[in-house]
Structures are given as C-alpha cells and as structure tokens.
Design an enzyme around this catalytic site. Structure first.
Site, PDB file in Angstrom:
ATOM      1  N   CYS A  74       0.758  -1.253   0.000  1.00 55.65           N
ATOM      2  CA  CYS A  74       0.000   0.000   0.000  1.00 55.65           C
ATOM      3  C   CYS A  74       0.791   1.308   0.000  1.00 55.65           C
ATOM      4  O   CYS A  74       0.499   2.196  -0.787  1.00 55.65           O
ATOM      5  CB  CYS A  74      -1.002   0.003   1.145  1.00 55.65           C
ATOM      6  SG  CYS A  74      -0.365  -0.536   2.721  1.00 55.65           S
ATOM      7  N   HIS A 133      -0.139   6.692   6.071  1.00 59.51           N
ATOM      8  CA  HIS A 133       0.894   5.715   5.713  1.00 59.51           C
ATOM      9  C   HIS A 133       1.964   6.289   4.785  1.00 59.51           C
ATOM     10  O   HIS A 133       2.572   5.563   3.993  1.00 59.51           O
ATOM     11  CB  HIS A 133       0.251   4.481   5.078  1.00 59.51           C
ATOM     12  CG  HIS A 133       0.983   3.205   5.405  1.00 59.51           C
ATOM     13  ND1 HIS A 133       0.858   2.049   4.653  1.00 59.51           N
ATOM     14  CD2 HIS A 133       1.855   2.892   6.391  1.00 59.51           C
ATOM     15  CE1 HIS A 133       1.597   1.100   5.164  1.00 59.51           C
ATOM     16  NE2 HIS A 133       2.223   1.580   6.229  1.00 59.51           N
TER      17      HIS A 133
END
Length: 438
Positions: A74, A133
């Site tokens: 991701c 993230h």
C-alpha cells in the site's frame, strides 16, 4: 441624442457582465480502498457481496479494466498517487513497518509537491480522512504535506471496533489524538460528509482513504443481517466489512448530491493493491497472484471514475492506466497547468476518455519492489523474480498469466528487458525496507 442613448444602454449592460460569477472550479474526491481485490465489486463480477454505491460510480462514469497500482503493497502506491510519479524515483519502494520500528527517513520526499499542495496553492480547500501511511514523524504528516484538515491515523492498519484498545498509533484530528465511538468505516464517512458540507461553497479536494477492507477482520455489526446468508465465517466477516465500505461510499456520494456539487465533482475510486486472498478471502479472479506479488493479482485493481456531464456514463475502458494518473487528471480537471517536469510520470486521462486523444495513456508501465520486478509494454508483460527464470505473458490472450512464453519469444523478452533497464536508470535504491528502523 442617439449617441447619448447608446451610451446609457452600454452603461446598463456592462455592469451585468462584470458582476457575473466566474466559472466554478471542479471539486476532486479520491476514494481509496485498502486491499480490495480485483473481483470484489458487483461491477467487477462479484457474485456474493452487493456493492451498489460503488457500482454506481461505474454506472455513471468509467470502469477501467486495466487499472494498475504502482506497487503490490500500500504505502508505495499511495506515494505515487500523491506525487504523480514512480515512487522508486525517490527510494520509496517498500512499506515502512509500524511507527515504532520504521526507518527515520520514511516519508514523502521534500521539495516534490503533492497533489494536495498543488491544489491548495491553486485555491482549493484540502481535507484528508483515513489512512495516511506516508510518514510518521513531524514534517511528514498530512498537515505538513498540503492538507488543511485531517481525521485519521498515520500507520498502515487500525482497529475498526471502537471497543478495542486504542492502537499505538491513535486516531487524530489534525495533530491531536481523539477517541472514536463509531465503527471506524462509518466514522470516516461521517467525517468525509462533514467536510463536503463545510466546503461545498468553495473548490475542494477530499482524499478519502479507507482502511477497509484491510485486516484485522472486524465485521460491522450494522451489516450483519445483510451478509448472514454467506456460509463461510471468514468470508462473512469480509462481506460485512465490504458492505460497510459500500455504505460509506454511499454517504459520500449522497453528500455531494445534497450539497448540489455532484455535477462539478470528479470522483475516483480505486484499491491500493490486490487482495490478500489467503488472509481476508478478497478475490482477484481471474488474475494470478495476490497482494505482495507483481503478478496481475497483486497490482491490477478496481479502478473507477465519475464526472457527471463531462465523462461518458457506463463507459468501459480497457487500456492500461495507473494510480499515478489520478494526480495529472485531477490537476487537469481543476484547471491547474501540468508542470513541465520529465519526472511527472502520470498522464491526464481526460482526453482519452473524452475521445480527444488516440492511443494509450501509457505504452509501458513498470514495477519494482525488492527482489520482484515487472514491465508491461503494450499487451506483453515481463515478470522477474530473484532466483526464478524470467516469465513473459501476453495479457491480451492470457490475463491469468498461465502460460510463460519467454522461450518461444526471445526477441520480445529482450525488448521488455531493455525497456525495464532503461526505466530503472531513472530510479534510485530503496531508502528503507519494512521494519528496518531499529
């Protein structure tokens, strides 16, 4: 007398033109699902889980059958979306690991503008809800990289159940930790709708990054009845999480309608990588492989776009596109001139979708994550894995990558190896590996 009358008429008309409102800018909404497999939407052929709200984006817009993430995990994909370029140009090749065990240099490169920074500088209100993230330390967080509002978490995963203990990485509003009482997917849709309501009178960019349907597998109690018919317990948990995600997308789309900005909002929906089938049951059928692999199942993802009144409704687009393209397409829709930058790898999809450009947005796409690498040139795909012979596939005839054609197509294999080698010259070595901070 005639001259005086004409002057009075002109004097009456000119202010009317001067007072007319300038054209309103296009809003941008980018919705990212986490670990959602290629086959897990109704519009992608999912047989057992209903996703009517997400499917409506395809019905009213464009479904891309060859939409690619730039990585099979991701964080690197999110970096490419934000920067509009291959993440390997900056050493952002791997996931970082959890906040307490990541490299101190983890984060987006300084001096390279994000999509949020570009749109903010063009007069947009910028808000992010969900999973970041892309940096843990101060200076690398959402408010440092172009977002004026943030509700979410910084790490790669988070509990959904509000009764679970707070993660080491807490939910935050801005920089301040907060406690949440709702199931997290629903809380995120609430915050996204509130941002739309607050900013509906001005151009806005909403980056809505759900952690659904990433593990941990914690079903939404509100969806239990709708998935009760699914026999397999693991699949039923996943179905509940996906149903909750679809409901949340419906909340966001309803907010656009309610505040009368639906017609001037470009909406993207995508997954950050393929589904981790063994972990969550998320299917990538008919593709080979899953999350973490550079086979199609790890990198080809659900990818949809809608701009009512501008993009054709119900269109299916089969040429390869990338998550990098969201950056350039959003800037074009916003009327922001694309920078003259040879490292801006993404392309605006608008001329291809509107029939104003021929050919493909990309003749070639490339992937690298440690010991794995891949290249797609035209309909051909090269897969390279350390310790394994190179594999060559014709995706037009073999989307499942079942038949390795490398031996009988030596020249084509050589061509793709050369294309990959040329691309790799514009990259640098990875700056970190997962959990390599301590």
């Amino acid at each position: 007398m005639l001259r005086s009358t004409l002057f009075l008429l002109l004097a009456a008309v000119v202010p009317a033109f001067a007072q007319s409102d300038p054209p309103q800018k296009t809003n941008i909404v980018v919705i990212v699902a986490d670990d959602l497999g290629y086959a897990e939407l109704g519009c992608q052929g999912c047989p057992d889980i209903a996703t009517p709200n997400i499917d409506s984006i395809a019905r009213d817009g464009v479904r891309f059958t060859a939409g690619y993430a730039t990585c099979a995990v991701c964080a690197p994909t999110r970096a490419a979306l934000m920067l509009g370029r291959y993440q390997q140009r900056y050493g952002f090749e791997h996931n970082p690991g959890p906040p307490g065990n990541s490299s101190p240099v983890f984060g987006l490169p300084e001096g390279v503008p994000t999509l949020a920074e570009r749109l903010r500088d063009a007069g947009y209100s910028t808000g992010m809800v969900g999973k970041w993230h892309l940096g843990y330390s101060k200076g690398t967080r959402p408010l440092d990289r172009g977002f004026q509002e943030f509700f979410g978490f910084l790490a790669g995963a988070h509990d959904y159940d509000p009764e679970k203990p707070q993660n080491a990485d807490p939910l935050r509003r801005g920089e301040e930790p907060v406690t949440e009482k709702e199931y997290l997917t629903r809380a995120f849709s609430r915050e996204a709708a509130a941002f739309i309501k607050k900013r509906a009178g001005e151009p806005f960019f909403l980056y809505m990054t759900f952690n659904a349907v990433h593990a941990p597998m914690q079903p939404d109690p509100a969806c239990a009845e709708r998935v009760a018919g699914i026999k397999n317990a693991d699949r039923r948990k996943f179905a509940s999480m996906l149903t909750s995600l679809d409901d949340a997308v419906g909340v966001i789309l309803a907010a656009l309608r309610e505040h009368k900005v639906e017609e001037r909002t470009l909406v993207f929906f995508m997954s950050d990588n393929g589904g981790p089938t063994l972990q969550t049951t998320s299917s990538n059928t008919p593709l080979s492989g899953q999350k973490g692999m550079v086979y199609e199942g790890g990198i080809r993802v659900p990818y949809l776009a809608r701009w009512k009144g501008r993009l054709p409704a119900g269109k299916v687009y089969d040429e390869p596109v990338s998550t990098m393209d969201i950056h350039a397409t959003a800037l074009a829709a916003a009327g922001v001139k694309l920078p003259e930058d040879p490292n801006l790898d993404g392309a605006s999809l608008l001329p291809f979708l509107e029939g104003k450009a021929e050919g493909r947005p990309h003749e070639a796409l490339f992937w690298r994550m440690g010991a794995q690498a891949a290249a797609r040139v035209g309909d051909w795909k090269l897969v390279m894995e350390k310790g394994e012979p190179d594999a060559l596939f014709n995706l037009k005839e073999d989307i499942g990558e079942r038949e390795n054609l490398a031996v009988e197509n030596a020249e084509k294999l050589k061509e793709l190896r050369a294309a990959y080698a040329e691309w790799e010259k514009g990259t640098i070595a990875a700056k970190w590996k997962r959990g390599a901070g301590k």
